[in-house]
Design an enzyme around this catalytic site. Structure first.
Site, PDB file in Angstrom:
ATOM      1  CB  CYS A   1     -83.477  -5.162 -35.137  1.00  0.00           C
ATOM      2  SG  CYS A   1     -85.080  -5.739 -34.508  1.00  0.00           S
TER       3      CYS A   1
ATOM      4  CD  GLU B   1     -83.118  -8.451 -29.302  1.00  0.00           C
ATOM      5  OE1 GLU B   1     -82.155  -7.790 -29.727  1.00  0.00           O
ATOM      6  OE2 GLU B   1     -83.717  -9.287 -30.004  1.00  0.00           O
TER       7      GLU B   1
ATOM      8  CE1 TYR C   1     -87.001 -16.083 -44.872  1.00  0.00           C
ATOM      9  CE2 TYR C   1     -87.526 -14.826 -46.841  1.00  0.00           C
ATOM     10  CZ  TYR C   1     -86.878 -15.879 -46.238  1.00  0.00           C
ATOM     11  OH  TYR C   1     -86.114 -16.730 -46.977  1.00  0.00           O
TER      12      TYR C   1
ATOM     13  CB  CYS D   1     -86.334 -10.088 -32.439  1.00  0.00           C
ATOM     14  SG  CYS D   1     -86.325  -9.399 -34.101  1.00  0.00           S
TER      15      CYS D   1
ATOM     16  CG  PHE E   1     -89.699 -19.276 -33.486  1.00  0.00           C
ATOM     17  CD1 PHE E   1     -89.341 -20.561 -33.112  1.00  0.00           C
ATOM     18  CD2 PHE E   1     -90.799 -19.103 -34.300  1.00  0.00           C
ATOM     19  CE1 PHE E   1     -90.082 -21.655 -33.539  1.00  0.00           C
ATOM     20  CE2 PHE E   1     -91.539 -20.182 -34.735  1.00  0.00           C
ATOM     21  CZ  PHE E   1     -91.176 -21.464 -34.356  1.00  0.00           C
ATOM     22  CD  GLU E   2     -84.213 -16.796 -39.045  1.00  0.00           C
ATOM     23  OE1 GLU E   2     -83.307 -15.960 -38.859  1.00  0.00           O
ATOM     24  OE2 GLU E   2     -84.103 -17.716 -39.888  1.00  0.00           O
ATOM     25  CG  ASN E   3     -93.188 -18.396 -40.011  1.00  0.00           C
ATOM     26  OD1 ASN E   3     -93.570 -18.281 -41.172  1.00  0.00           O
ATOM     27  ND2 ASN E   3     -93.827 -19.109 -39.103  1.00  0.00           N
ATOM     28  CB  ALA E   4     -91.381 -20.537 -44.308  1.00  0.00           C
TER      29      ALA E   4
END
Length: 149
Positions: free
Chosen positions: A98, A57, A50, A55, A45-48
């Site tokens: 990661c 996991e 960063y 992640c 789930f990305e966010n503007a």
């Protein structure tokens, strides 16, 4: 390849379809198996902003923890790949967690007293690489170092 690995990879692939990855265009899905066979999934789930991105996991492990099941995790599966035009993960190169996720996985492993298997696969294909947490993060720092079991 074990039945558990196959099941976790399939669940992670399904979860990757829910990835919110408009910035990296790299979808990741993860699945954790609990000691009773329950599977909990997560997607990145990305966010503007960063640094606030999550992640897959971490989402899956945090969901297990929120359900009071952190110590019950017995295995993890993760897949990832570049997103196609429909937002699906693609590619045939297995991905692994990661560094941040390796640390989060190690926390779950130590809290449960297990050296968890981590099944890493590509978005497509049958290849699965299995590692233990200690192989992915040797000499890890975790709860045991703080005297917490």
């Amino acid at each position: 390849m074990t039945e558990h690995a196959t099941r976790l990879v399939a669940a992670a692939r399904d979860a990757s379809r829910n990835a919110h990855a408009p910035y990296s265009r790299f979808a990741v899905g993860a699945a954790v198996m609990l000691d009773d066979g329950t599977v909990i999934t997560g997607a990145n789930f990305e966010n503007a902003s960063y640094g606030l991105s999550l992640c897959a996991e971490t989402v899956a492990i945090a969901t297990a923890s929120a359900a009071g099941r952190l110590r019950d995790i017995v295995a993890i599966g993760v897949i990832g790949g570049a997103m196609d035009a429909e937002g699906r993960a693609t590619g045939t190169s297995p991905v692994s967690p990661c560094g941040r996720c390796r640390q989060v996985i190690n926390e779950a492993a130590q809290m449960g007293g297990r050296n968890l298997p981590v099944h890493c696969a590509a978005a497509e294909g049958d290849a699965i690489r299995t590692y233990t947490v200690s192989e992915l993060l040797p000499d890890a720092f975790g709860p045991a170092d703080l005297g917490i079991r």
